[in-house]
Scaffold this motif. Structure first.
Motif, PDB file in Angstrom:
ATOM      1  N   VAL A 196       0.854  -1.189   0.000  1.00 54.91           N
ATOM      2  CA  VAL A 196       0.000   0.000   0.000  1.00 54.91           C
ATOM      3  C   VAL A 196       0.887   1.236   0.000  1.00 54.91           C
ATOM      4  N   HIS A 197       0.384   2.290  -0.614  1.00 52.09           N
ATOM      5  CA  HIS A 197       1.131   3.547  -0.677  1.00 52.09           C
ATOM      6  C   HIS A 197       0.655   4.543   0.369  1.00 52.09           C
ATOM      7  N   ASN A 198      -0.577   4.373   0.841  1.00 47.48           N
ATOM      8  CA  ASN A 198      -1.147   5.279   1.833  1.00 47.48           C
ATOM      9  C   ASN A 198      -1.569   4.504   3.076  1.00 47.48           C
ATOM     10  N   LEU A 199      -1.278   5.058   4.255  1.00 44.97           N
ATOM     11  CA  LEU A 199      -1.694   4.379   5.482  1.00 44.97           C
ATOM     12  C   LEU A 199      -3.211   4.269   5.583  1.00 44.97           C
ATOM     13  N   SER A 200      -3.924   5.159   4.916  1.00 45.36           N
ATOM     14  CA  SER A 200      -5.388   5.084   4.941  1.00 45.36           C
ATOM     15  C   SER A 200      -5.911   3.793   4.329  1.00 45.36           C
ATOM     16  N   ASP A 201      -5.073   3.123   3.513  1.00 47.35           N
ATOM     17  CA  ASP A 201      -5.475   1.863   2.887  1.00 47.35           C
ATOM     18  C   ASP A 201      -5.195   0.641   3.764  1.00 47.35           C
ATOM     19  N   VAL A 202      -4.486   0.825   4.862  1.00 50.23           N
ATOM     20  CA  VAL A 202      -4.110  -0.326   5.691  1.00 50.23           C
ATOM     21  C   VAL A 202      -5.315  -1.006   6.333  1.00 50.23           C
ATOM     22  N   PRO A 203      -6.265  -0.275   6.963  1.00 51.49           N
ATOM     23  CA  PRO A 203      -7.380  -0.983   7.606  1.00 51.49           C
ATOM     24  C   PRO A 203      -8.154  -1.892   6.655  1.00 51.49           C
ATOM     25  N   ALA A 204      -8.481  -1.404   5.471  1.00 52.77           N
ATOM     26  CA  ALA A 204      -9.225  -2.224   4.513  1.00 52.77           C
ATOM     27  C   ALA A 204      -8.390  -3.397   4.025  1.00 52.77           C
ATOM     28  N   THR A 205      -7.079  -3.189   3.878  1.00 54.65           N
ATOM     29  CA  THR A 205      -6.208  -4.272   3.430  1.00 54.65           C
ATOM     30  C   THR A 205      -6.104  -5.355   4.499  1.00 54.65           C
ATOM     31  N   VAL A 206      -6.033  -4.952   5.758  1.00 55.16           N
ATOM     32  CA  VAL A 206      -6.040  -5.923   6.856  1.00 55.16           C
ATOM     33  C   VAL A 206      -7.323  -6.744   6.826  1.00 55.16           C
ATOM     34  N   GLU A 207      -8.458  -6.071   6.649  1.00 57.74           N
ATOM     35  CA  GLU A 207      -9.731  -6.799   6.614  1.00 57.74           C
ATOM     36  C   GLU A 207      -9.781  -7.753   5.419  1.00 57.74           C
ATOM     37  N   ALA A 208      -9.203  -7.340   4.303  1.00 56.15           N
ATOM     38  CA  ALA A 208      -9.179  -8.217   3.130  1.00 56.15           C
ATOM     39  C   ALA A 208      -8.336  -9.460   3.399  1.00 56.15           C
TER      40      ALA A 208
END
Length: 226
Positions: free
Chosen positions: A205-217
Protein backbone atom coordinates in the motif's frame (compact mmCIF):
# COMPACT_ATOMS: atom_id res chain seq x y z
CA UNK A 1 -5.93 -10.67 15.11
CA UNK A 2 -2.65 -9.01 16.08
CA UNK A 3 -1.28 -6.23 13.88
CA UNK A 4 2.46 -5.62 14.18
CA UNK A 5 3.84 -2.34 12.90
CA UNK A 6 7.42 -1.54 12.09
CA UNK A 7 8.12 1.97 13.35
CA UNK A 8 10.75 3.70 11.20
CA UNK A 9 9.39 4.30 7.72
CA UNK A 10 5.89 3.09 8.60
CA UNK A 11 4.68 5.11 11.59
CA UNK A 12 7.34 7.82 11.66
CA UNK A 13 9.10 9.27 8.62
CA UNK A 14 12.57 8.65 9.98
CA UNK A 15 14.19 6.40 7.38
CA UNK A 16 14.85 9.29 5.01
CA UNK A 17 16.53 11.19 7.83
CA UNK A 18 18.71 8.20 8.71
CA UNK A 19 19.61 7.71 5.05
CA UNK A 20 20.66 11.36 4.69
CA UNK A 21 22.87 11.11 7.80
CA UNK A 22 24.49 7.87 6.65
CA UNK A 23 24.91 9.15 3.09
CA UNK A 24 27.04 11.99 4.41
CA UNK A 25 29.18 9.58 6.43
CA UNK A 26 29.74 6.96 3.73
CA UNK A 27 30.51 9.57 1.08
CA UNK A 28 33.20 10.95 3.40
CA UNK A 29 34.64 7.43 3.44
CA UNK A 30 34.85 7.39 -0.36
CA UNK A 31 31.72 5.43 -1.23
CA UNK A 32 30.01 6.45 -4.47
CA UNK A 33 26.29 6.00 -3.79
CA UNK A 34 23.07 7.98 -4.17
CA UNK A 35 20.40 8.55 -1.54
CA UNK A 36 17.97 6.22 -3.34
CA UNK A 37 20.61 3.50 -3.63
CA UNK A 38 21.48 3.80 0.04
CA UNK A 39 17.81 3.59 1.05
CA UNK A 40 17.27 0.58 -1.17
CA UNK A 41 20.26 -1.33 0.18
CA UNK A 42 20.21 -0.47 3.86
CA UNK A 43 16.73 0.62 4.92
CA UNK A 44 15.70 -1.20 8.07
CA UNK A 45 19.21 -2.25 9.12
CA UNK A 46 21.02 -1.14 12.26
CA UNK A 47 23.92 1.28 11.91
CA UNK A 48 26.34 -1.51 12.87
CA UNK A 49 25.09 -3.75 10.07
CA UNK A 50 25.11 -0.91 7.55
CA UNK A 51 28.71 0.04 8.27
CA UNK A 52 29.83 -3.60 8.34
CA UNK A 53 28.51 -3.96 4.79
CA UNK A 54 30.07 -0.65 3.76
CA UNK A 55 33.46 -1.78 5.14
CA UNK A 56 33.19 -4.99 3.13
CA UNK A 57 32.31 -3.13 -0.05
CA UNK A 58 35.09 -0.60 0.39
CA UNK A 59 37.49 -3.37 1.45
CA UNK A 60 38.94 -1.29 4.26
CA UNK A 61 38.43 -0.87 8.00
CA UNK A 62 36.20 1.99 9.11
CA UNK A 63 36.64 4.28 12.13
CA UNK A 64 35.66 2.53 15.36
CA UNK A 65 33.36 5.36 16.38
CA UNK A 66 31.43 5.52 13.09
CA UNK A 67 28.22 3.91 14.35
CA UNK A 68 28.29 6.12 17.44
CA UNK A 69 28.75 9.23 15.30
CA UNK A 70 25.87 8.12 13.11
CA UNK A 71 23.61 7.67 16.15
CA UNK A 72 24.53 11.08 17.56
CA UNK A 73 23.97 12.84 14.23
CA UNK A 74 20.70 10.98 13.73
CA UNK A 75 19.35 11.87 17.18
CA UNK A 76 20.02 15.54 16.52
CA UNK A 77 18.39 15.39 13.08
CA UNK A 78 15.34 13.54 14.41
CA UNK A 79 14.84 16.06 17.18
CA UNK A 80 14.88 18.83 14.59
CA UNK A 81 12.73 17.45 11.78
CA UNK A 82 10.98 14.14 12.51
CA UNK A 83 7.32 13.92 11.46
CA UNK A 84 4.74 11.17 11.67
CA UNK A 85 3.94 9.46 8.40
CA UNK A 86 0.87 11.12 6.88
CA UNK A 87 -2.40 9.57 7.99
CA UNK A 88 -1.03 7.48 10.84
CA UNK A 89 -3.42 8.73 13.53
CA UNK A 90 -6.49 8.36 11.31
CA UNK A 91 -5.35 4.83 10.42
CA UNK A 92 -5.03 3.85 14.06
CA UNK A 93 -8.42 5.37 14.85
CA UNK A 94 -9.95 3.08 12.22
CA UNK A 95 -8.43 -0.16 13.60
CA UNK A 96 -9.73 -2.18 16.55
CA UNK A 97 -7.31 -5.12 16.50
CA UNK A 98 -4.60 -5.62 19.08
CA UNK A 99 -1.43 -3.90 17.93
CA UNK A 100 2.22 -3.47 18.79
CA UNK A 101 5.53 -2.25 17.38
CA UNK A 102 8.49 -4.45 16.41
CA UNK A 103 11.60 -2.54 15.39
CA UNK A 104 15.36 -2.77 14.94
CA UNK A 105 15.72 0.52 16.82
CA UNK A 106 16.51 0.62 20.52
CA UNK A 107 13.72 1.16 23.01
CA UNK A 108 15.17 4.57 23.86
CA UNK A 109 15.15 5.65 20.20
CA UNK A 110 11.63 4.26 19.71
CA UNK A 111 10.27 6.11 22.71
CA UNK A 112 11.95 9.33 21.57
CA UNK A 113 10.50 9.09 18.06
CA UNK A 114 7.04 8.11 19.25
CA UNK A 115 6.96 10.97 21.74
CA UNK A 116 8.02 13.44 19.05
CA UNK A 117 5.10 12.31 16.87
CA UNK A 118 2.47 11.89 19.64
CA UNK A 119 2.29 8.13 19.04
CA UNK A 120 3.75 6.71 22.24
CA UNK A 121 0.46 6.41 24.12
CA UNK A 122 -1.10 4.61 21.16
CA UNK A 123 1.25 1.64 21.54
CA UNK A 124 2.87 1.43 24.95
CA UNK A 125 3.65 -0.85 26.66
CA UNK A 126 3.69 -3.08 23.57
CA UNK A 127 6.84 -1.68 21.93
CA UNK A 128 9.54 -4.23 21.21
CA UNK A 129 13.14 -3.72 20.13
CA UNK A 130 14.74 -6.65 18.31
CA UNK A 131 18.00 -5.67 19.98
CA UNK A 132 16.54 -6.25 23.45
CA UNK A 133 14.46 -9.46 23.24
CA UNK A 134 15.30 -13.16 22.97
CA UNK A 135 18.74 -13.52 21.38
CA UNK A 136 18.89 -9.78 20.59
CA UNK A 137 19.07 -10.43 16.85
CA UNK A 138 17.91 -7.66 14.49
CA UNK A 139 15.60 -8.28 11.58
CA UNK A 140 15.70 -10.25 9.28
CA UNK A 141 15.74 -12.57 12.29
CA UNK A 142 12.12 -13.48 13.14
CA UNK A 143 12.78 -13.32 16.89
CA UNK A 144 11.19 -9.97 17.66
CA UNK A 145 8.01 -10.89 15.77
CA UNK A 146 7.71 -14.22 17.57
CA UNK A 147 8.36 -12.53 20.91
CA UNK A 148 5.59 -10.01 20.30
CA UNK A 149 3.07 -12.64 19.23
CA UNK A 150 3.85 -14.84 22.20
CA UNK A 151 3.64 -11.90 24.63
CA UNK A 152 0.28 -10.79 23.25
CA UNK A 153 -1.17 -14.27 23.01
CA UNK A 154 -1.34 -14.48 19.23
CA UNK A 155 -0.18 -17.15 16.79
CA UNK A 156 1.80 -16.35 13.63
CA UNK A 157 -1.23 -17.34 11.55
CA UNK A 158 -3.30 -14.73 13.43
CA UNK A 159 -0.74 -11.96 12.95
CA UNK A 160 -0.33 -9.42 10.16
CA UNK A 161 2.81 -7.28 9.88
CA UNK A 162 3.16 -3.84 8.26
CA UNK A 163 6.73 -3.38 6.99
CA UNK A 164 8.62 -1.00 4.72
CA UNK A 165 11.92 -2.88 4.37
CA UNK A 166 12.77 -6.17 2.70
CA UNK A 167 14.71 -7.19 5.82
CA UNK A 168 11.61 -6.71 7.94
CA UNK A 169 9.42 -8.53 5.45
CA UNK A 170 11.84 -11.47 5.40
CA UNK A 171 11.82 -11.64 9.19
CA UNK A 172 8.04 -11.58 9.41
CA UNK A 173 7.68 -14.25 6.72
CA UNK A 174 10.25 -16.40 8.55
CA UNK A 175 8.06 -16.04 11.64
CA UNK A 176 5.13 -17.46 9.67
CA UNK A 177 3.25 -14.16 9.50
CA UNK A 178 1.54 -12.40 6.62
CA UNK A 179 2.92 -9.05 5.51
CA UNK A 180 1.57 -5.84 4.02
CA UNK A 181 4.37 -3.80 2.48
CA UNK A 182 4.24 -0.03 2.97
CA UNK A 183 5.82 2.17 0.32
CA UNK A 184 4.48 5.62 1.18
CA UNK A 185 7.17 7.22 3.34
CA UNK A 186 9.72 9.74 2.08
CA UNK A 187 12.50 7.17 1.60
CA UNK A 188 10.49 5.11 -0.88
CA UNK A 189 12.20 4.53 -4.23
CA UNK A 190 11.45 3.18 -7.70
CA UNK A 191 10.97 -0.56 -7.41
CA UNK A 192 10.28 -0.44 -3.66
CA UNK A 193 6.95 -2.28 -3.91
CA UNK A 194 8.43 -4.97 -6.12
CA UNK A 195 11.31 -5.50 -3.69
CA UNK A 196 8.90 -5.99 -0.80
CA UNK A 197 6.78 -8.40 -2.83
CA UNK A 198 9.89 -10.35 -3.80
CA UNK A 199 10.77 -10.59 -0.09
CA UNK A 200 7.38 -12.14 0.66
CA UNK A 201 4.82 -9.37 1.19
CA UNK A 202 1.36 -10.40 0.01
CA UNK A 203 0.48 -6.90 -1.14
CA UNK A 204 1.68 -3.31 -0.80
CA UNK A 205 0.00 0.00 0.00
CA UNK A 206 1.13 3.55 -0.68
CA UNK A 207 -1.15 5.28 1.83
CA UNK A 208 -1.69 4.38 5.48
CA UNK A 209 -5.39 5.08 4.94
CA UNK A 210 -5.48 1.86 2.89
CA UNK A 211 -4.11 -0.33 5.69
CA UNK A 212 -7.38 -0.98 7.61
CA UNK A 213 -9.23 -2.22 4.51
CA UNK A 214 -6.21 -4.27 3.43
CA UNK A 215 -6.04 -5.92 6.86
CA UNK A 216 -9.73 -6.80 6.61
CA UNK A 217 -9.18 -8.22 3.13
CA UNK A 218 -6.34 -10.43 4.36
CA UNK A 219 -8.56 -11.68 7.16
CA UNK A 220 -11.28 -12.65 4.68
CA UNK A 221 -8.81 -14.32 2.32
CA UNK A 222 -7.51 -16.52 5.13
CA UNK A 223 -10.82 -17.04 6.90
CA UNK A 224 -9.21 -15.79 10.12
CA UNK A 225 -11.26 -13.33 12.11
CA UNK A 226 -10.34 -10.98 14.88
Amino acid sequence: MLIIFDCDGVLVDSEIIASEVNLELVKDLGMDITLDELSQRYSGLTAELIFAQVAEELAKPLPDDLAQRSDEMLDAALQQSLQAVAGVHDMLDAMDDARCICSNSTTARLEQNLKLTNLLDRFRPHIYSALEVRQKLPKPSPDVFLHAAETLGSTPAQTIVIEDSSHGVEGAVAAGMRVIGFVGASHSYAGHAEKLMDAGAETTVHNLSDVPATVEALKSWSGVGA
